[in-house]
Design an enzyme around this catalytic site. Structure first.
Site, PDB file in Angstrom:
ATOM      1  N   ASP A 123       0.860  -1.178   0.000  1.00 33.59           N
ATOM      2  CA  ASP A 123       0.000   0.000   0.000  1.00 33.59           C
ATOM      3  C   ASP A 123       0.899   1.232   0.000  1.00 33.59           C
ATOM      4  O   ASP A 123       1.944   1.244   0.655  1.00 33.59           O
ATOM      5  CB  ASP A 123      -0.862   0.035   1.260  1.00 33.59           C
ATOM      6  CG  ASP A 123      -2.006  -0.965   1.245  1.00 33.59           C
ATOM      7  OD1 ASP A 123      -2.048  -1.824   0.344  1.00 33.59           O
ATOM      8  OD2 ASP A 123      -2.862  -0.887   2.152  1.00 33.59           O
TER       9      ASP A 123
ATOM     10  N   HIS B 269       5.187  -7.112   0.068  1.00 43.20           N
ATOM     11  CA  HIS B 269       4.926  -8.414  -0.544  1.00 43.20           C
ATOM     12  C   HIS B 269       5.629  -8.530  -1.898  1.00 43.20           C
ATOM     13  O   HIS B 269       6.217  -7.573  -2.389  1.00 43.20           O
ATOM     14  CB  HIS B 269       3.417  -8.608  -0.697  1.00 43.20           C
ATOM     15  CG  HIS B 269       2.682  -8.666   0.612  1.00 43.20           C
ATOM     16  ND1 HIS B 269       1.991  -9.776   1.032  1.00 43.20           N
ATOM     17  CD2 HIS B 269       2.531  -7.743   1.609  1.00 43.20           C
ATOM     18  CE1 HIS B 269       1.451  -9.549   2.223  1.00 43.20           C
ATOM     19  NE2 HIS B 269       1.759  -8.312   2.592  1.00 43.20           N
TER      20      HIS B 269
ATOM     21  N   SER C 158       8.320   3.951   5.400  1.00 43.37           N
ATOM     22  CA  SER C 158       9.356   4.316   4.438  1.00 43.37           C
ATOM     23  C   SER C 158       8.966   4.073   2.999  1.00 43.37           C
ATOM     24  O   SER C 158       7.840   4.328   2.615  1.00 43.37           O
ATOM     25  CB  SER C 158      10.700   3.692   4.745  1.00 43.37           C
ATOM     26  OG  SER C 158      11.691   4.454   4.117  1.00 43.37           O
TER      27      SER C 158
END
EC number: 4.1.1.65
Length: 288
Positions: free
Chosen positions: A90, A147, A254
């Site tokens: 995200d 991921h 980050s």
């Protein structure tokens, strides 16, 4: 004046000491106080706790437990198709596009070299010349697990010590060579789309960068570049990760940078600067 002051402070602040302090505080289990901090943070950053695996704030005994919360399995479907790569996290697209020979765009008026980003690994840098890149910024309220964009076999991992400048859009536009200066963990995978790099970039108050196979990579922060090489597929105990599978996480935020080799993938047209993306959405595809 205020702009110059914000930039100057980033150079003057004790970045690593503040980061260690933030990591210590985020791991503290302070009962009622921890719950209040989590609730204020979630409200301020508009965190959708209903997407989390545990939807009650009381389920998190420390701020870090909340920050690295897992999501329910149904809220981030992974785009199907063997020729499809997916967004690894995200976040917000900071920059994306073609690597200009060995130059990657950081922000308007700023670029940095592949070799600098990849800690002087010149042969590795050459693999990505004229390839594609995507830089994804994870804001404080985002889901902070990272991921896999596609199936991959881990080839090597490089820990690079460095500065801990903030990495939001303002500092990307004003701190030269930001991503090549900051602490980072470089993960190199062999994939059906050629060599892929997935780089987790640290920042101010990022308490830790962890990977699925090694745990906290930066926990000792020895100040030296460290490199690990892993078995090939077909060898004993290779590390194989599937598309959409978790590979790492940030404790306090980050940026993720993906590098792809030339002429192997076409990035999705919706990857515009500033666009909001979600894990599992289409990142790109292999041309037929």
């Amino acid at each position: 004046m205020l702009k110059k002051l914000k930039i100057k402070l980033q150079y003057l602040l004790p970045q690593h000491a503040l980061t260690r302090l933030a990591g210590w505080a985020a791991n503290k289990k302070a009962g009622w106080l921890t719950q209040q901090v989590i609730k204020i943070f979630a409200s301020y950053y508009r965190v959708n706790i209903k997407e989390a695996q545990y939807t009650e704030f009381s389920a998190y005994s420390s701020f870090n437990e909340f920050f690295i919360r897992s999501l329910r399995s149904d809220v981030r479907p992974i785009a199907a198709g063997d020729n499809i790569l997916v967004q690894p996290a995200d976040g917000t697209i900071s920059e994306s596009g073609r690597i200009d020979k060995d130059k990657i765009l950081q922000a308007k008026g700023h670029d940095y070299s592949l070799e600098a980003l990849l800690a002087g690994q010149s042969l590795l840098a050459k693999e990505f010349e004229n390839g594609q890149f995507v830089t994804t910024y994870l804001a404080p309220g985002d889901y902070h697990r990272v991921h896999m964009p596609c199936d991959g076999v881990l080839r090597e991992m490089i820990y690079v010590p460095g500065s801990l400048f903030s990495v939001n859009a303002f500092f990307a536009e004003n701190v030269p060579y930001l991503f090549a200066r900051n602490e980072r963990v470089i993960c190199i995978f062999n994939t059906a789309f050629g060599t892929m790099a997935q780089i987790l970039v640290g920042a101010m108050i990022v308490g830790s960068i962890e990977t699925l196979w090694s745990g906290p990579v930066d926990s000792q922060r020895k100040g030296i570049i460290q490199r690990w090489v892993y078995p090939d597929e077909g060898s004993e105990a290779p590390i194989i990760l599937k598309k959409g599978e978790e590979m790492g996480l940030f404790k306090l935020g980050s940026t993720v940078i993906n590098l792809f080799v030339s002429n192997k993938i076409k990035l999705a047209s919706h990857l515009q600067n500033g666009s909001i993306t979600r894990l599992g959405e289409i990142l790109g595809e292999a041309p037929h």
